[in-house]
Write a protein that holds these residues in place. Structure first.
Motif, mmCIF file in Angstrom:
data_model
loop_
_atom_site.group_PDB
_atom_site.id
_atom_site.type_symbol
_atom_site.label_atom_id
_atom_site.label_comp_id
_atom_site.label_asym_id
_atom_site.label_seq_id
_atom_site.Cartn_x
_atom_site.Cartn_y
_atom_site.Cartn_z
ATOM 1 N N LEU A 532 47.900 51.265 47.015
ATOM 2 C CA LEU A 532 47.228 50.875 45.773
ATOM 3 C C LEU A 532 46.711 49.444 45.860
ATOM 4 N N ALA A 533 47.508 48.552 46.434
ATOM 5 C CA ALA A 533 47.071 47.159 46.558
ATOM 6 C C ALA A 533 45.850 47.043 47.468
ATOM 7 N N ALA A 534 45.828 47.776 48.568
ATOM 8 C CA ALA A 534 44.667 47.736 49.467
ATOM 9 C C ALA A 534 43.420 48.272 48.783
ATOM 10 N N ARG A 535 43.592 49.308 47.972
ATOM 11 C CA ARG A 535 42.437 49.843 47.248
ATOM 12 C C ARG A 535 41.884 48.818 46.262
ATOM 13 N N LEU A 536 42.771 48.137 45.535
ATOM 14 C CA LEU A 536 42.311 47.146 44.564
ATOM 15 C C LEU A 536 41.663 45.949 45.245
ATOM 16 N N LEU A 537 42.145 45.567 46.405
ATOM 17 C CA LEU A 537 41.605 44.393 47.080
ATOM 18 C C LEU A 537 40.244 44.650 47.714
ATOM 19 N N HIS A 538 39.956 45.882 48.107
ATOM 20 C CA HIS A 538 38.767 46.136 48.917
ATOM 21 C C HIS A 538 37.777 47.127 48.303
ATOM 22 N N ASP A 539 38.103 47.783 47.204
ATOM 23 C CA ASP A 539 37.189 48.756 46.601
ATOM 24 C C ASP A 539 36.290 48.037 45.592
ATOM 25 N N ASP A 540 35.026 47.807 45.968
ATOM 26 C CA ASP A 540 34.104 47.081 45.096
ATOM 27 C C ASP A 540 33.626 47.901 43.906
ATOM 28 N N THR A 545 38.086 42.794 36.780
ATOM 29 C CA THR A 545 39.190 42.575 35.837
ATOM 30 C C THR A 545 40.381 43.455 36.192
ATOM 31 N N ASP A 546 40.131 44.732 36.456
ATOM 32 C CA ASP A 546 41.211 45.660 36.789
ATOM 33 C C ASP A 546 41.799 45.363 38.165
ATOM 34 N N ARG A 547 40.968 44.919 39.092
ATOM 35 C CA ARG A 547 41.460 44.637 40.441
ATOM 36 C C ARG A 547 42.436 43.466 40.433
ATOM 37 N N VAL A 548 42.084 42.406 39.699
ATOM 38 C CA VAL A 548 42.972 41.232 39.653
ATOM 39 C C VAL A 548 44.265 41.571 38.922
ATOM 40 N N ALA A 549 44.169 42.217 37.768
ATOM 41 C CA ALA A 549 45.373 42.548 37.001
ATOM 42 C C ALA A 549 46.289 43.475 37.792
ATOM 43 N N PRO A 590 46.655 35.831 48.651
ATOM 44 C CA PRO A 590 45.861 36.244 49.821
ATOM 45 C C PRO A 590 44.378 35.951 49.624
ATOM 46 N N GLY A 591 43.679 35.832 50.742
ATOM 47 C CA GLY A 591 42.252 35.503 50.679
ATOM 48 C C GLY A 591 41.422 36.440 49.824
ATOM 49 N N PRO A 592 41.539 37.768 49.990
ATOM 50 C CA PRO A 592 40.745 38.670 49.133
ATOM 51 C C PRO A 592 41.068 38.525 47.652
ATOM 52 N N LEU A 593 42.339 38.341 47.313
ATOM 53 C CA LEU A 593 42.696 38.160 45.913
ATOM 54 C C LEU A 593 42.185 36.820 45.391
ATOM 55 N N GLY A 594 42.195 35.780 46.228
ATOM 56 C CA GLY A 594 41.644 34.496 45.814
ATOM 57 C C GLY A 594 40.165 34.593 45.496
ATOM 58 N N ASP A 595 39.417 35.346 46.313
ATOM 59 C CA ASP A 595 37.994 35.541 46.031
ATOM 60 C C ASP A 595 37.796 36.294 44.718
ATOM 61 N N LEU A 596 38.651 37.279 44.459
ATOM 62 C CA LEU A 596 38.542 38.025 43.204
ATOM 63 C C LEU A 596 38.843 37.132 42.005
ATOM 64 N N LEU A 597 39.817 36.253 42.134
ATOM 65 C CA LEU A 597 40.141 35.349 41.031
ATOM 66 C C LEU A 597 38.975 34.412 40.738
ATOM 67 N N LEU A 598 38.350 33.871 41.768
ATOM 68 C CA LEU A 598 37.206 32.981 41.557
ATOM 69 C C LEU A 598 36.023 33.731 40.968
#
Length: 704
Positions: A532-540, A545-549, A590-598
């Motif tokens: 689930l975490a990999a899907r949220l980090l990489h599924d554009d 909002t849902d990916r970060v939460a 992690p880097g992908p989550l940091g990009d999502l937060l920004l």
């Protein structure tokens, strides 16, 4: 009786012979179409020109131009051609406009052949004496000069005081028989059963036997020059008719101009491959807002939707004077900055909150919390309250505490037994609400800190009512009564607090109530959690909002209440990455989550309500202005994606508790130390010997 040269009897020699005119029409039609017998042509002529005047005009038109049947002009000739085609003519084709190519429309004579009314109007267009633009002539002023339709509608002759709203505006229905004039803004079509769909809707021709609603009204269609679909054309450009979808897309298309390099709307060459702006192509700039100059689809009176929104909001907040008070200036900016201007315009036009805001701006309603609390539209007043607080027009207050006080007053009013009401009132006032106010004044508090207080008061009222139904008072309550209640009533934690308070104040004997049992629940497996975490980090395809939460739940075990209350200040960008503060210290992400937060901070927050400040401090802003999203709504969004929130959080905390000491876990994630210890024991990790093992390790410090 007089006769014509052909021997036909004349009822009036002055009017001429109708039979001769009919014969003229039939002869010319028979010469143009030899595939039909004469009786069929005569029947078609009688249908196309049923009156003597129509037959006379048709005969004159065909005599002046025998090719009128082929061109379809004037309209009587086109009607005869259509009748002949319907009766099986093989020589004639449906007449089409020589300019736009449309069929099925009345055609009129011009130098280039038969043209429809719209194209003929453009052929006869002239410079409007009011605006100076070359447009079809809709009327003439007192001096006989041409006037276009927009100027005619906005002229003083069309403006009257509306009998409904009182505004001076163009009149749609003139008042007769004592009825007032109705302006175009207040006029509504009468409702009737549509003859096509059968639904009760506002219809044209409502007083006839064939009412038609707007959705079923026939509209002429044509092949769109851009997409090729047969749709009603919104505009007719040099490349041909354009449907509304392509028209809107073309007006909002922005590319760097091939000549000047500015990002503008391309117009040349005509068509979807245009690459040059109007200024470089030497063409007039059309569809440009008169206020901001933006080339876009206009909303009203040559203004774009955003400029129209600012203008209407300013008129509402200034009570029609145009001068917005300084206290409401921030509210004006917040409304004008709405992400979807059309939604905000609809809210200003029909929203209940906009009507309350107009009363506040006009002075008919006081700008106070008390006035909004007493308003008959509580939901609209609550939304407006948050808008005014966010704009600084109202002082902030604790809404959770205020709503709880209002809820308590309603609950006490619903208790019929006076003795029960006095007990609940004393318990709520001196114990629950007193503690609640201390919690409200604390710097750090739970986001939904009033839920436990409400449940406790509600359980006390329900328990007293239950005792009354058994014929027992609180002073005569025994342990058996409590055990019966616990077997059928709500949780023991709520009623135990009330019974402890009642025993301390001598309202009942001391009664034993067991403490609530701790239920750990189930957790997802590690493989499910990481998938689930990999899907949220990489599924554009999933919203940011849902990916970060979801990542904050699966990676850091955060609750929905804490995630919803996160602010943008808790996210920090460093040279080597991004950190987020969940407890006392910043936690690297992690880097992908940091990009999502920004991305979420920059432009990933589309779900803001009308009147929300342009710059929100919340990481997850909600529909209420100045407030974050509710935890329940955020949890529903994650469940829709297939993420079990509670089970995912348990899996994350179990994994983290097995890897980190309880003290470190509490500091990093903002947990209570006791909670962190409980998670450590549940994970099966034993950190009791951690300090001793660290002391025995000779290499526990650098350099040793």
């Amino acid at each position: 009786m007089a006769r014509c040269p052909a021997g036909h009897q004349l009822s009036s020699p002055r009017r001429g012979c109708p039979d001769c005119r009919r014969d003229t029409v039939v002869e010319i039609a028979a010469a143009a179409d030899r595939s039909l017998p004469r009786p069929v042509i005569e029947a078609a002529a009688d249908t196309a020109a049923p009156t003597r005047l129509a037959m006379s005009r048709l005969a004159a038109a065909l005599a002046a131009d025998p090719a009128a049947l082929s061109s379809g002009a004037p309209p009587l000739a086109g009607r005869l051609a259509a009748e002949l085609i319907a009766r099986g003519s093989a020589a004639l084709t449906p007449p089409a406009c020589a300019v736009c190519g449309r069929t099925g429309k009345p055609l009129f004579r011009s130098a280039g052949g038969g043209v429809c009314q719209r194209c003929r109007n453009w052929q006869l267009a002239a410079a409007c004496t009011s605006c100076g633009k070359v447009k079809p002539v809709s009327g003439r002023d007192a001096d006989g000069q041409p006037v276009c339709e927009p100027c005619r509608r906005s002229g003083p002759a069309r403006h009257r005081a509306c009998g409904n709203c009182g505004a001076t505006a163009p009149v749609a229905v003139r008042g007769r028989d004592g009825k007032p004039d109705i302006c175009v803004n207040c006029y509504r079509l009468p409702a009737a059963a549509c003859s096509v769909c059968g639904k009760i809707r506002p219809c044209t021709l409502a007083g006839t036997s064939q009412p038609v609603c707007k959705q079923c009204a026939p509209r002429a269609t044509a092949a769109c020059a851009r997409c090729g679909q047969d749709r009603p054309p919104t505009a007719r450009w040099p490349e041909g008719p354009v449907c509304d979808t392509c028209y809107t897309a073309a007006l909002r298309r922005r590319i760097p101009c091939a000549s000047c390099g500015q990002v503008r709307r391309p117009v040349s060459p005509p068509g979807p491959d245009a690459g040059t702006c109007a200024s470089c192509a030497g063409l007039p700039v059309t569809s440009a807002c008169t206020d901001c100059g933006t080339e876009d689809k206009m909303f009203e009176k040559h203004r774009c939707a955003r400029c129209s929104l600012r203008r209407r909001a300013a008129m509402l907040l200034s009570a029609g004077t145009g001068n917005v008070p300084a206290a409401l200036a921030a509210v004006l900016e917040a409304i004008s900055a709405a992400r979807t201007p059309k939604s905000a315009l609809n809210w200003l036009r029909t929203g209940a909150g906009a009507a309350i805001l107009a009363d506040l701006a006009a002075g008919r309603l006081a700008v106070t919390h008390e006035a909004l609390d007493q308003h008959p539209r509580p939901r609209a007043a609550s939304h407006l309250r948050h808008m005014l607080i966010a704009g600084g027009a109202l002082p902030p207050r604790d809404e959770e505490l205020a709503r709880t006080e209002q809820w308590l007053a309603a609950l006490l009013a619903s208790i019929d037994v006076p003795g029960h009401r006095r007990l609940v009132h004393a318990f709520a006032t001196w114990h629950v609400m007193r503690r609640l106010r201390r919690t409200a004044g604390a710097r750090r508090r739970p986001w939904t800190y009033t839920d436990h207080a409400r449940n406790t008061i509600k359980a006390a009222a329900a328990f007293l009512g239950w005792l009354g139904g058994r014929g027992t008072t609180l002073s005569g309550c025994h342990q058996a009564d409590v055990e019966d209640w616990l077997a059928t009533g709500p949780g023991a934690g709520y009623i135990r607090e009330f019974l402890t308070w009642a025993a301390r104040h001598a309202h009942c004997p001391h009664l034993d109530v067991p403490g609530p049992q701790r239920r750990t629940g189930t957790a997802i497996t590690d493989s499910q959690r990481w998938d689930l975490a990999a899907r949220l980090l990489h599924d554009d395809s999933i919203e940011v909002t849902d990916r970060v939460a979801g990542c904050l739940v699966l990676l850091y075990g955060q609750t929905m209440t804490r995630i919803a209350a996160l602010t943008t200040a808790q996210v920090t960008r460093h040279d080597d990455g991004v950190t987020i503060q969940l407890g006392r210290h910043d936690v690297p992400v992690p880097g992908p989550l940091g990009d999502l937060l920004l991305t979420l901070i920059a432009d990933g927050k589309p779900y803001t309500g009308i009147g929300s400040p342009p710059d929100s401090k919340w990481l997850f802003p909600g529909l209420l202005p100045g407030r974050p999203i509710t935890p329940a709504r955020l949890a529903d969004r994650l469940r829709t994606l297939g993420l079990p929130v509670k089970a995912g959080r348990r899996a994350a905390l179990t994994d983290l508790a097995a890897r980190l000491p309880a003290a470190v876990l509490a500091d990093l994630l903002g947990l209570h130390p006791t909670t962190a210890v409980n998670w450590m024991h549940q994970a099966g990790a034993d950190w009791n010997r951690y300090a001793a093992e660290l002391a025995r390790d000779r290499n526990h410090q650098p350099g040793e």
